[in-house]
Each structure stands twice: as structure tokens, then as C-alpha cells.
Design a protein around this motif. Structure first.
Motif, PDB file in Angstrom:
ATOM      1  N   GLY A 161       0.799  -1.232   0.000  1.00  0.00           N
ATOM      2  CA  GLY A 161       0.000   0.000   0.000  1.00  0.00           C
ATOM      3  C   GLY A 161       0.828   1.276   0.000  1.00  0.00           C
ATOM      4  N   ILE A 162       2.113   1.165   0.073  1.00  0.00           N
ATOM      5  CA  ILE A 162       2.962   2.359   0.140  1.00  0.00           C
ATOM      6  C   ILE A 162       2.945   3.112  -1.184  1.00  0.00           C
ATOM      7  CG2 ILE A 162       5.221   1.529  -0.551  1.00  0.00           C
ATOM      8  CD1 ILE A 162       4.704   3.541   2.499  1.00  0.00           C
ATOM      9  N   SER A 163       2.768   2.397  -2.304  1.00  0.00           N
ATOM     10  CA  SER A 163       2.777   3.097  -3.589  1.00  0.00           C
ATOM     11  C   SER A 163       1.582   4.024  -3.710  1.00  0.00           C
ATOM     12  CB  SER A 163       2.826   2.100  -4.736  1.00  0.00           C
ATOM     13  OG  SER A 163       1.665   1.296  -4.729  1.00  0.00           O
ATOM     14  N   ARG A 164       0.399   3.636  -3.149  1.00  0.00           N
ATOM     15  CA  ARG A 164      -0.764   4.530  -3.177  1.00  0.00           C
ATOM     16  C   ARG A 164      -0.514   5.763  -2.330  1.00  0.00           C
ATOM     17  NH1 ARG A 164      -4.655  -0.274  -2.248  1.00  0.00           N
ATOM     18  NH2 ARG A 164      -3.708   0.016  -0.247  1.00  0.00           N
ATOM     19  N   ILE A 165       0.092   5.599  -1.190  1.00  0.00           N
ATOM     20  CA  ILE A 165       0.400   6.738  -0.310  1.00  0.00           C
ATOM     21  C   ILE A 165       1.387   7.671  -1.015  1.00  0.00           C
ATOM     22  CG2 ILE A 165       1.485   7.398   1.866  1.00  0.00           C
ATOM     23  CD1 ILE A 165       0.387   4.794   3.050  1.00  0.00           C
ATOM     24  N   LYS A 166       2.355   7.069  -1.703  1.00  0.00           N
ATOM     25  CA  LYS A 166       3.363   7.865  -2.409  1.00  0.00           C
ATOM     26  C   LYS A 166       2.715   8.667  -3.542  1.00  0.00           C
ATOM     27  CE  LYS A 166       7.809   7.498  -4.574  1.00  0.00           C
ATOM     28  NZ  LYS A 166       8.851   6.664  -5.128  1.00  0.00           N
ATOM     29  N   LYS A 167       1.773   8.054  -4.289  1.00  0.00           N
ATOM     30  CA  LYS A 167       1.082   8.764  -5.367  1.00  0.00           C
ATOM     31  C   LYS A 167       0.259   9.915  -4.812  1.00  0.00           C
ATOM     32  CE  LYS A 167       0.726   4.924  -8.568  1.00  0.00           C
ATOM     33  NZ  LYS A 167      -0.174   3.982  -9.225  1.00  0.00           N
ATOM     34  N   ARG A 168      -0.416   9.699  -3.678  1.00  0.00           N
ATOM     35  CA  ARG A 168      -1.225  10.744  -3.063  1.00  0.00           C
ATOM     36  C   ARG A 168      -0.333  11.911  -2.599  1.00  0.00           C
ATOM     37  NH1 ARG A 168      -4.798   9.119   1.934  1.00  0.00           N
ATOM     38  NH2 ARG A 168      -2.719   8.671   2.595  1.00  0.00           N
ATOM     39  N   ILE A 169       0.787  11.617  -2.017  1.00  0.00           N
ATOM     40  CA  ILE A 169       1.721  12.670  -1.563  1.00  0.00           C
ATOM     41  C   ILE A 169       2.251  13.443  -2.765  1.00  0.00           C
ATOM     42  CG2 ILE A 169       3.977  13.075  -0.508  1.00  0.00           C
ATOM     43  CD1 ILE A 169       3.324  10.778   1.434  1.00  0.00           C
ATOM     44  N   ASP A 170       2.601  12.733  -3.853  1.00  0.00           N
ATOM     45  CA  ASP A 170       3.084  13.418  -5.066  1.00  0.00           C
ATOM     46  C   ASP A 170       2.014  14.335  -5.629  1.00  0.00           C
ATOM     47  OD1 ASP A 170       5.530  12.199  -4.883  1.00  0.00           O
ATOM     48  OD2 ASP A 170       5.071  10.600  -6.352  1.00  0.00           O
ATOM     49  N   ARG A 171       0.734  13.875  -5.646  1.00  0.00           N
ATOM     50  CA  ARG A 171      -0.365  14.684  -6.160  1.00  0.00           C
ATOM     51  C   ARG A 171      -0.572  15.930  -5.293  1.00  0.00           C
ATOM     52  NH1 ARG A 171      -4.600  10.842  -6.690  1.00  0.00           N
ATOM     53  NH2 ARG A 171      -4.789  11.152  -4.484  1.00  0.00           N
ATOM     54  N   GLN A 172      -0.527  15.759  -3.964  1.00  0.00           N
ATOM     55  CA  GLN A 172      -0.683  16.914  -3.059  1.00  0.00           C
ATOM     56  C   GLN A 172       0.448  17.933  -3.262  1.00  0.00           C
ATOM     57  OE1 GLN A 172      -0.821  15.230   0.835  1.00  0.00           O
ATOM     58  NE2 GLN A 172      -3.036  14.881   0.807  1.00  0.00           N
ATOM     59  N   GLN A 173       1.660  17.447  -3.422  1.00  0.00           N
ATOM     60  CA  GLN A 173       2.790  18.351  -3.642  1.00  0.00           C
ATOM     61  C   GLN A 173       2.653  19.091  -4.964  1.00  0.00           C
ATOM     62  OE1 GLN A 173       6.258  15.854  -3.219  1.00  0.00           O
ATOM     63  NE2 GLN A 173       6.294  16.100  -0.978  1.00  0.00           N
ATOM     64  N   ALA A 174       2.140  18.412  -6.005  1.00  0.00           N
ATOM     65  CA  ALA A 174       1.948  19.058  -7.309  1.00  0.00           C
ATOM     66  C   ALA A 174       0.878  20.130  -7.204  1.00  0.00           C
ATOM     67  CB  ALA A 174       1.575  18.027  -8.364  1.00  0.00           C
ATOM     68  N   GLU A 175      -0.222  19.844  -6.468  1.00  0.00           N
ATOM     69  CA  GLU A 175      -1.284  20.841  -6.291  1.00  0.00           C
ATOM     70  C   GLU A 175      -0.777  22.056  -5.523  1.00  0.00           C
ATOM     71  OE1 GLU A 175      -4.456  18.739  -4.410  1.00  0.00           O
ATOM     72  OE2 GLU A 175      -5.012  17.653  -6.237  1.00  0.00           O
ATOM     73  N   GLU A 176       0.006  21.827  -4.494  1.00  0.00           N
ATOM     74  CA  GLU A 176       0.582  22.945  -3.706  1.00  0.00           C
ATOM     75  C   GLU A 176       1.522  23.785  -4.558  1.00  0.00           C
ATOM     76  OE1 GLU A 176       2.410  21.228  -0.275  1.00  0.00           O
ATOM     77  OE2 GLU A 176       0.499  20.668   0.634  1.00  0.00           O
ATOM     78  N   ALA A 177       2.285  23.136  -5.441  1.00  0.00           N
ATOM     79  CA  ALA A 177       3.202  23.873  -6.320  1.00  0.00           C
ATOM     80  C   ALA A 177       2.419  24.731  -7.303  1.00  0.00           C
ATOM     81  CB  ALA A 177       4.118  22.906  -7.059  1.00  0.00           C
ATOM     82  N   GLU A 178       1.306  24.178  -7.869  1.00  0.00           N
ATOM     83  CA  GLU A 178       0.481  24.953  -8.798  1.00  0.00           C
ATOM     84  C   GLU A 178      -0.173  26.130  -8.089  1.00  0.00           C
ATOM     85  OE1 GLU A 178      -2.366  22.465 -10.762  1.00  0.00           O
ATOM     86  OE2 GLU A 178      -0.812  21.163 -11.595  1.00  0.00           O
ATOM     87  N   ALA A 179      -0.649  25.916  -6.891  1.00  0.00           N
ATOM     88  CA  ALA A 179      -1.273  26.997  -6.117  1.00  0.00           C
ATOM     89  C   ALA A 179      -0.243  28.081  -5.798  1.00  0.00           C
ATOM     90  CB  ALA A 179      -1.891  26.450  -4.831  1.00  0.00           C
ATOM     91  N   ALA A 180       0.964  27.680  -5.508  1.00  0.00           N
ATOM     92  CA  ALA A 180       2.005  28.676  -5.198  1.00  0.00           C
ATOM     93  C   ALA A 180       2.360  29.469  -6.444  1.00  0.00           C
ATOM     94  CB  ALA A 180       3.237  27.958  -4.658  1.00  0.00           C
ATOM     95  N   GLU A 181       2.337  28.821  -7.626  1.00  0.00           N
ATOM     96  CA  GLU A 181       2.636  29.534  -8.873  1.00  0.00           C
ATOM     97  C   GLU A 181       1.537  30.536  -9.216  1.00  0.00           C
ATOM     98  OE1 GLU A 181       3.346  26.711 -11.958  1.00  0.00           O
ATOM     99  OE2 GLU A 181       5.168  25.953 -11.042  1.00  0.00           O
ATOM    100  N   ARG A 182       0.282  30.187  -8.957  1.00  0.00           N
ATOM    101  CA  ARG A 182      -0.840  31.085  -9.237  1.00  0.00           C
ATOM    102  C   ARG A 182      -0.911  32.225  -8.224  1.00  0.00           C
ATOM    103  NH1 ARG A 182      -5.532  27.110  -8.994  1.00  0.00           N
ATOM    104  NH2 ARG A 182      -4.045  25.452  -9.018  1.00  0.00           N
ATOM    105  N   GLY A 183      -0.572  31.946  -7.010  1.00  0.00           N
ATOM    106  CA  GLY A 183      -0.736  32.917  -5.923  1.00  0.00           C
ATOM    107  C   GLY A 183       0.359  33.873  -5.871  1.00  0.00           C
TER     108      GLY A 183
END
Length: 194
Positions: A172-194
Motif C-alpha cells: 500500500g505504500i505506492s498509493r500513499i506515495k502517489k497521493r503525496i506526489d499529487r498533493q505536492q503538485a497541487e501545492e506547487a500549482e497553487a504557489a505559482e498562481r498565488g
């Protein structure tokens, strides 16, 4: 023009010549008086001119005396400045080759340097003593210990790789890793827009 003044003999010879001569002599008396008055006036003017000349001479003597004082002071200053001048000439002669070589660089520096850059350079020079102190007391000891830290860092990286390999084995670690990568990508996009 010279006017002859008749003397006693002239008067006697005139009397011997007769009454016409006496009349001429008497007619000459008013003219003689005018000439005498004019001579006295010229004497007065000559005396006043001589007085003026004397005053001018006295004034000129005072100016000459003051000028002599100024010349003496100037001579003293020249005597004092001569060694300084000789040293300056020697200094300029010694610096001339270097200044000639530096002239293009100095001209370029003068053309390209703004006042705010000069202010920044002055500020940097003012902070150099503190910077040198910090480098010697704080940074240099750390740099000296980096040689001993390098093997430890290699060991730490090796342990980190082994830990990553072990974590990949956990179910199950690969699902957790994908979720963390997705959250980090969303935070990066929000930081670029903001």
C-alpha cells in the motif's frame, strides 16, 4: 620767453635820451607789473606742483615699502615650497608610467560607474572587517570539518537508499506515495498562481 628787466643804468640811459623814452618807460611799468603778477602766479603753481610731487613720492615710498614686505613673504613661501615641489615632481615622475597604463581603465571606470554603485562599494568596504571576522571564526571551522563529514554523508545516503528499498516492499505504500506526489503538485500549482 625771457623779459629783460631794466636796471638802474638802463633807466639813466633812457633819461638821457629824452622825454619820449621816459614815456616809453612809464608805459612799460603796467606791463612789467602784469609780468611780475604772472610770474608770482606761476611760482605759486610751481610750489603747489612741487608739494604734489612730494606727496606722490611719499605715497610711492609707502607702496614700495609694502611691496618689499610682500616680496619678502613671497620669498619665504617659495623657500618653504621648493622642497615640497621637488618631492611632488619626483612623485609625479615616478607615477607617470603607471598612470599612463591605467588611463584607459580609469576612463572606462569613470564612464560606467554610477553613484549608487559607488555607494554600494563603500558599504561593502565598511562591512569587510565584520565579514572577515565571521569567515575566520564561524565559516572556516565548518569548512575544516567538511573532510570528516563527507564519509558520514555517504553512509547516511546509503542508509537512506536502503530505507527507500524497504519502504517500497511495504504493501500500500505506492498509493500513499502517489497521493503525496499529487498533493505536492497541487501545492506547487497553487504557489505559482498565488
Amino acid at each position: 620767453m625771457r623779459f629783460p628787466v631794466p636796471g638802474p643804468r638802463d633807466v639813466l640811459s633812457v633819461l638821457e635820451r629824452g622825454a619820449g623814452s621816459v614815456e616809453q618807460l612809464l608805459a612799460a611799468v603796467p606791463r612789467l607789473m602784469t609780468v611780475l603778477a604772472d610770474a608770482e602766479a606761476m611760482l605759486v603753481r610751481a610750489n603747489s606742483l612741487v608739494d604734489g610731487i612730494d606727496q606722490t613720492r611719499v605715497g610711492a615710498d609707502a607702496v614700495v615699502e609694502r611691496t618689499n614686505g610682500v616680496v619678502d613673504k613671497a620669498d619665504a613661501l617659495i623657500d618653504r615650497l621648493t622642497p615640497v615641489n621637488d618631492r611632488l615632481v619626483t612623485l609625479i615622475d615616478g607615477l607617470e608610467p603607471s598612470l599612463t597604463k591605467l588611463q584607459p581603465t580609469l576612463e572606462r571606470l569613470a564612464e560606467t560607474t554610477d553613484p549608487h554603485e559607488v555607494d554600494a562599494m563603500v558599504q561593502l568596504i565598511d562591512t569587510l572587517p565584520r565579514l572577515a571576522d565571521k569567515l575566520e571564526t564561524d565559516i572556516m571551522p565548518i569548512l575544516d570539518t567538511l573532510n570528516t563529514v563527507a564519509p558520514d554523508l555517504h553512509d547516511l545516503l546509503e542508509v537512506s537508499r536502503e530505507l527507500n528499498e524497504m519502504l517500497e516492499q511495504v504493501p500500500g505504500i505506492s498509493r500513499i506515495k502517489k497521493r503525496i506526489d499529487r498533493q505536492q503538485a497541487e501545492e506547487a500549482e497553487a504557489a505559482e498562481r498565488g
